[in-house]
Design an enzyme around this catalytic site. Sequence first.
Site, PDB file in Angstrom:
ATOM      1  N   CYS A 295       0.835  -1.201   0.000  1.00 25.03           N
ATOM      2  CA  CYS A 295       0.000   0.000   0.000  1.00 25.03           C
ATOM      3  C   CYS A 295       0.876   1.260   0.000  1.00 25.03           C
ATOM      4  O   CYS A 295       1.499   1.566  -0.999  1.00 25.03           O
ATOM      5  CB  CYS A 295      -0.961  -0.026   1.178  1.00 25.03           C
ATOM      6  SG  CYS A 295      -2.313   1.185   1.028  1.00 25.03           S
TER       7      CYS A 295
ATOM      8  N   HIS B 165      -3.655  -5.238   0.490  1.00 25.89           N
ATOM      9  CA  HIS B 165      -3.132  -5.688   1.784  1.00 25.89           C
ATOM     10  C   HIS B 165      -3.188  -7.220   1.887  1.00 25.89           C
ATOM     11  O   HIS B 165      -4.247  -7.785   2.182  1.00 25.89           O
ATOM     12  CB  HIS B 165      -3.929  -5.069   2.931  1.00 25.89           C
ATOM     13  CG  HIS B 165      -3.670  -3.616   3.119  1.00 25.89           C
ATOM     14  ND1 HIS B 165      -2.679  -3.128   3.964  1.00 25.89           N
ATOM     15  CD2 HIS B 165      -4.256  -2.526   2.560  1.00 25.89           C
ATOM     16  CE1 HIS B 165      -2.681  -1.809   3.917  1.00 25.89           C
ATOM     17  NE2 HIS B 165      -3.626  -1.413   3.081  1.00 25.89           N
TER      18      HIS B 165
ATOM     19  N   GLU C 110      -1.999  -9.014   4.178  1.00 24.76           N
ATOM     20  CA  GLU C 110      -2.000  -9.451   5.572  1.00 24.76           C
ATOM     21  C   GLU C 110      -3.398  -9.593   6.161  1.00 24.76           C
ATOM     22  O   GLU C 110      -3.569 -10.236   7.207  1.00 24.76           O
ATOM     23  CB  GLU C 110      -1.181  -8.474   6.435  1.00 24.76           C
ATOM     24  CG  GLU C 110      -1.772  -7.096   6.626  1.00 24.76           C
ATOM     25  CD  GLU C 110      -1.420  -6.100   5.539  1.00 24.76           C
ATOM     26  OE1 GLU C 110      -1.464  -4.889   5.800  1.00 24.76           O
ATOM     27  OE2 GLU C 110      -1.117  -6.538   4.399  1.00 24.76           O
TER      28      GLU C 110
END
Length: 510
Positions: free
Chosen positions: A79, A167, A169
């Site tokens: 990001c 993202h 994660e």
Amino acid sequence: MQEKIIILDFGSQYTQLIARRIRELNIYSEIHPWNKIPEIDEYVKGVILSGSPFSVRDEKSPRPDLTQIKGKLPLLGICYGAQFIAHNFGGKVMPSDVREYGRAHLAHVDQNHDLLRGVSANSQVWMSHSDTIKEIGDDMTTICSTNDVEFAGYAVNNEQTFGIQFHPEVYHTAEGTRLLQNFVVNICGCHQNWTPQSFVEETVADLKEKLGNDRVILGLSGGVDSSVAAVLLNKAIGSNLFCIFVDNGLLRKNEFEDVLHSYKDLGLNVKGVDARNLFYVELAGKTDPEAKRKAIGKVFIDVFDEESHQVEGAQWLAQGTIYPDVIESVSATGGPSQTIKSHHNVGGLPDYMKLKVVEPLKLLFKDEVRRVGKALDIPDSILGRHPFPGPGLGIRILGEVTQEKVRLLQEVDHIWINGLKSAGLYDDVWQAGAILLPVQSVGVMGDERTYEQAVALRAVTSTDGMTADWCHLPYEFLARVSNEIINRVKGVNRVVYDISSKPPATIEWE
């Protein structure tokens, strides 16, 4: 020494999730603020740049010096991190034409690229940014796109440098773990050997070297964190560990006696200290949550200062601080994140208390602490306990804390927790507790009108305390517990159930 992945924190709410996902792959990771880059030695196998609330176009935005990293180590920008690399190395970042927040699907994926090997062509990803990369540098190649984001991922030619605007994660990125594994295992070459047992071995060795023959005082709380810290320290320094369990008058019903007994069964040297009146006096008249936390912390320190003088040669105070405590009190390691609340066991000691602090668990999440505890053969009866806040019932009594309010809440909490256990629901809940509200309500008992206290019951599911969802417990069970509380606890005539998640709420009410 343990090989590791370094994560540079730009203040993203997801930074800790990056660390968790990598650790779940049995690879050690560390978070450092972007402006305090650690020494890049042979054990650092790769670097990840986190997201950020900033825009790279902002003059005050984080601007790390990547001289010792880019082109020399595998580097992944996520990001903001991806936008920072693009913006500073030949690309262009501009405000997005469309809102790029939430679910999206990859429309193009270079599945032959090492970073995306095994990632599906239409894989769901999670976007969360208001800027977007409009151009990439001449030495960069696009490796994935969505219908709205052309440069969803790119690679720098002839370097192990990559950027992705989504993202990986977060849970909503369906194959995010595969992408991260491709980076840390296949590209960085990390061995997946960071396990609970390896943590125990390395930590015990470090504690032996750090503490030597020094004497250490440890404040036990009866919870998982301090228990695991105690057994780790006991394994490292044995008889030089002096454990103290303080009854602060804010514990659960019968907890002081029960905990002392369980610790002695573990072979720990434990001393019980009754300091209830000291805490009650300090808390008198205080209603502000932070003021109460600080008051509890002050007495906690005072008691330990007095007890430390009774242990000849004591030089250290050990604490069971874990990662979420640190993250919520200050940023992960001094970065730009905002403080949510202070924790009684986080931070330095007053100058007059001549003890150094040792925190063997401060980089572990709660679930990791439990796995370490299993590796240490700590009984499930201790490891399976729900988290309990350091300030105890002091932050579950909204408003002023008094001895009578504590007694009342202990009875309510006892019924609530035992009810969960009896119904076989306790292990399905990550944390549960009762809260005494600063309101009274009208009720009817028999033919009489009552005007008594209201209590809230709280039960959440979570992995590490960073996020949590309220438990969808059976209505019949909640009705039974509510009825038992009102019938058995004199002074309570109303029970409510908290259905707030974190965020936006926190797990505790104060």
